[in-house]
Design an enzyme around this catalytic site. Structure first.
Site, PDB file in Angstrom:
ATOM      1  N   LYS A  76       0.793  -1.401  -0.149  1.00  0.00           N
ATOM      2  CA  LYS A  76       0.129   0.081   0.040  1.00  0.00           C
ATOM      3  C   LYS A  76       0.814   1.223   0.079  1.00  0.00           C
ATOM      4  O   LYS A  76       1.853   1.403   0.721  1.00  0.00           O
ATOM      5  CB  LYS A  76      -0.926   0.199   1.238  1.00  0.00           C
ATOM      6  CG  LYS A  76      -1.934   0.863   1.181  1.00  0.00           C
ATOM      7  CD  LYS A  76      -2.731   0.913   2.396  1.00  0.00           C
ATOM      8  CE  LYS A  76      -4.003   1.923   2.299  1.00  0.00           C
ATOM      9  NZ  LYS A  76      -4.689   1.833   3.822  1.00  0.00           N
ATOM     10  N   SER A 151      -9.784   2.084   2.646  1.00  0.00           N
ATOM     11  CA  SER A 151      -8.803   2.606   1.911  1.00  0.00           C
ATOM     12  C   SER A 151      -8.058   1.784   0.999  1.00  0.00           C
ATOM     13  O   SER A 151      -7.415   2.190  -0.190  1.00  0.00           O
ATOM     14  CB  SER A 151      -8.033   3.743   2.551  1.00  0.00           C
ATOM     15  OG  SER A 151      -7.260   2.832   3.427  1.00  0.00           O
ATOM     16  N   SER A 175      -9.865  -0.335   7.071  1.00  0.00           N
ATOM     17  CA  SER A 175      -9.164  -0.296   5.549  1.00  0.00           C
ATOM     18  C   SER A 175      -8.394  -1.366   5.112  1.00  0.00           C
ATOM     19  O   SER A 175      -8.058  -1.408   4.025  1.00  0.00           O
ATOM     20  CB  SER A 175      -8.250   1.011   5.479  1.00  0.00           C
ATOM     21  OG  SER A 175      -9.021   2.219   5.591  1.00  0.00           O
TER      22      SER A 175
END
Lengths: 490, 103
Positions: A76, A151, A175
């Site tokens: 990420k 997210s 997330s």
């Protein structure tokens, strides 16, 4: 598609260790897969083919060994990487190349894990769909018109579309777990403090926690074990042994385990197909010998509003660092404008709508005259939520719920309605406020729409092994480690 | 109170934007004033909870006075620190004027 990209992380590492296949071949197969499908999925913001192949060569040379040596990973873009661009999904960091590695990146590199590149996310991890990324949304491999969650939707989409067997996410309010749920993958938020936050770009420091994304419970546990453990560079890091999560994930033995079903997480707003799969999974656990109890956690009803005061308040403070002075974007520096004007113009140009909304909300909640009624009250509610968990864990070993009230929603459906977007995290937020570990494991496809449903397991602080044990039982009983075979060809 | 709109004016938002150092456009201020009212109405639900005697929690895992060993360690050199700077000069960050501003 090469059969190499279908393997689990554990199988991949075993085949590399046995010299059955080289780490370079594995890395190349995944880079080829990215090349073939990521135009549709948009999981990656930045691919590091050269770095990935160089790391794979070190594994093949025997320089790096371990249970995940040679396994590709999607990282990420909120985790800083030395020499590799890191944006956190924001224009304000576009083009920034960090001068250091996050602790978890150092640990993964030392373990021989092959970082393929950096994945898409909602800007500064604020969102539940990746639609707040400055670089465009990612798409759900099950249905490209839908969100892969957020997210961390880039990492979940990469793992679900066989671009990488492993991913790293960060979980402030869900997330990691919500993207896992809507893509049919496994995602775990470790105990707060269990995994170092050094090099994790801060959103809400008292809630942020990095953790693993994978296609199987065992793979998630293996990655969790690599990144976990005390780090002197993070003052909130827990200085205690890491729970034995890998053994727990290998064991699906749950006879006598007391499982509490959270009474608050059902009813209005929950899709019937989600509840049907969830109830079936609970019934299966009972047949396997678990003791099922309904548990009431009355303050969980207030977790969402408390979170949307605490997280924006911390964010408004954390994001003050983007001041256009030392790194990142600078706008309006014409030699005449003063520093504050340049700062304001830069933040206007560099931040997206959702980030601005949360900074303003946090600034309001912390301002004189409103502090006690909003931020202060939210912190008290946080105490009551933690007490609900403590009381529940006197009766049961773990708590369970659906991970998210609905399956993957359609891109565009909620992007202009913040409150609807926030509801995606309804069931995941309590564990962040409490600090305990929680995990999402697939429990089948919804009869409503044929999309994946996530089963959430929540455990006490520093009892991460319990959630892996129960999740492994769900996975074995329902065969959900093979769920992605039912996803359409891309 | 649930779902009720809290009153927040455009002027309130403009003030908050100044505090947060974001040079918002007029259109953004209008839009946000409307949105924030709805969001504040929703989050104000925390006030329904009777919590007068409840201590606040700022952090999930209470830890205090955590220090690392007091030993010199390598740090970023100035070249690495300045490499990402928007502007640099003579080994330092070059920034817009700070003194002599109206505020």
């Amino acid at each position: 598609m090469s059969e190499l990209v279908r393997l689990s992380a554990a199988e991949t590492a075993a085949r590399i260790a046995a010299r059955d296949v080289s780490a370079v071949e594995v890395a190349q197969a995944h880079l080829d897969r990215v090349d073939a499908v990521d135009g549709k999925v948009h999981a990656f913001l930045h691919l590091d083919s050269a770095g990935a192949l160089a790391q794979a060569r070190r594994v093949d040379a025997g320089e790096l060994t371990g249970p995940l040596a040679g396994v590709p990973l999607a990282l990420k873009d909120v985790i800083v990487t030395k020499g590799l661009p890191t944006t956190a999904g924001s224009r304000i960091l576009e083009g920034w190349v960090p001068p250091y590695d996050a602790t978890i990146v150092e640990r993964m590199r030392a373990a021989g894990i092959v970082v393929l590149g950096k994945t898409n996310m909602d800007e500064f991890a604020m969102g539940s769909s990746t639609e707040h990324s400055a670089f465009g949304p990612s798409h759900n491999p099950w249905d490209l018109s839908r969100t892969p969650g957020g997210s961390g939707g880039g990492s979940s989409a990469a793992v679900a579309s066989f671009q990488a067997p492993l991913g790293i996410g960060t979980d402030t309010g869900g997330s990691i777990r919500q993207p896992a749920a809507v893509t049919g993958t496994v995602g775990a938020k470790p105990t707060y403090g269990g995994v170092s936050r050094y090099g994790l770009i801060a959103f809400s420091s008292s809630l942020d926690q990095a953790g693993p994304c994978a296609r199987t419970v065992l793979d998630a546990a293996l990655l969790h074990a690599v990144i976990a453990g005390h780090d002197p560079r993070d003052s909130t890091s827990i200085d205690a042994p890491v729970p034995d999560i890998v053994s727990a994930a290998r064991s699906a033995e749950i006879t006598g385990m007391r499982v509490g079903v959270v009474a608050q997480f059902k009813g209005e707003g929950y899709a019937p197909g989600v509840l049907a799969r969830f109830d079936e999974a609970v019934a299966t656990l009972e047949k396997l010998g678990a003791e099922i109890v309904e548990v009431s956690c009355p303050h969980f009803d207030y977790a969402l509003p408390a979170y949307y005061l605490i997280a924006p308040s911390e964010a408004s403070s954390n994001l003050a660092r983007y001041d256009a002075m030392r790194y990142g974007l600078r706008v309006g520096d014409d030699g005449v404008a003063g520093a504050e004007e340049v700062m304001a113009l830069t933040r206007e140009a560099g931040f997206g709508d959702e980030v601005k909304r949360r900074i303003i909300l946090g600034t309001y909640a912390l301002s004189a005259g409103y502090y006690d009624a909003y931020y202060g009250q939210a912190q008290k509610v946080r105490t009551l939520i933690a007490r609900d968990f403590s009381a529940a864990f006197e009766q049961v070993d773990v708590l369970v719920s659906p991970t998210t009230p609905t399956t993957a929603f359609t891109l565009g459906e909620r992007v202009d309605d913040p409150m609807a977007m926030y509801l995606a995290d309804l069931c995941t937020i309590p564990s962040n406020l409490y600090g305990g570990p929680a995990l999402s494991v697939p429990c089948g496809l919804s009869p409503d729409d044929g999309l994946p449903v996530g089963f959430q397991v929540m455990a006490p602080v520093q009892a991460d092994e319990r959630m892996y044990r129960l999740a492994a039982a769900v996975e074995v009983a329902l065969g959900t480690d093979r769920l992605l075979e039912q996803a359409p060809e891309l | 109170m649930s779902g009720a709109e809290a009153s927040i004016t455009r002027e309130d938002v403009a003030h908050l934007a100044r505090l947060a150092r974001i040079a918002m456009t007029d259109a953004e201020l209008d839009h946000l004033a409307e949105r924030l009212g709805v969001i504040l109405g929703a989050v104000a639900r925390v006030q329904e909870v009777a919590a007068d005697d409840i201590p606040p929690t700022s952090h999930a895992v209470p830890l205090t006075n955590i220090f690392r060993a007091d030993e010199p360690q390598p740090t970023l050199g100035s070249a690495a620190a300045l490499a990402a700077a928007p502007a640099a000069e003579d080994g330092r960050f070059r920034v817009p004027q700070i003194l002599g501003e109206p505020q």
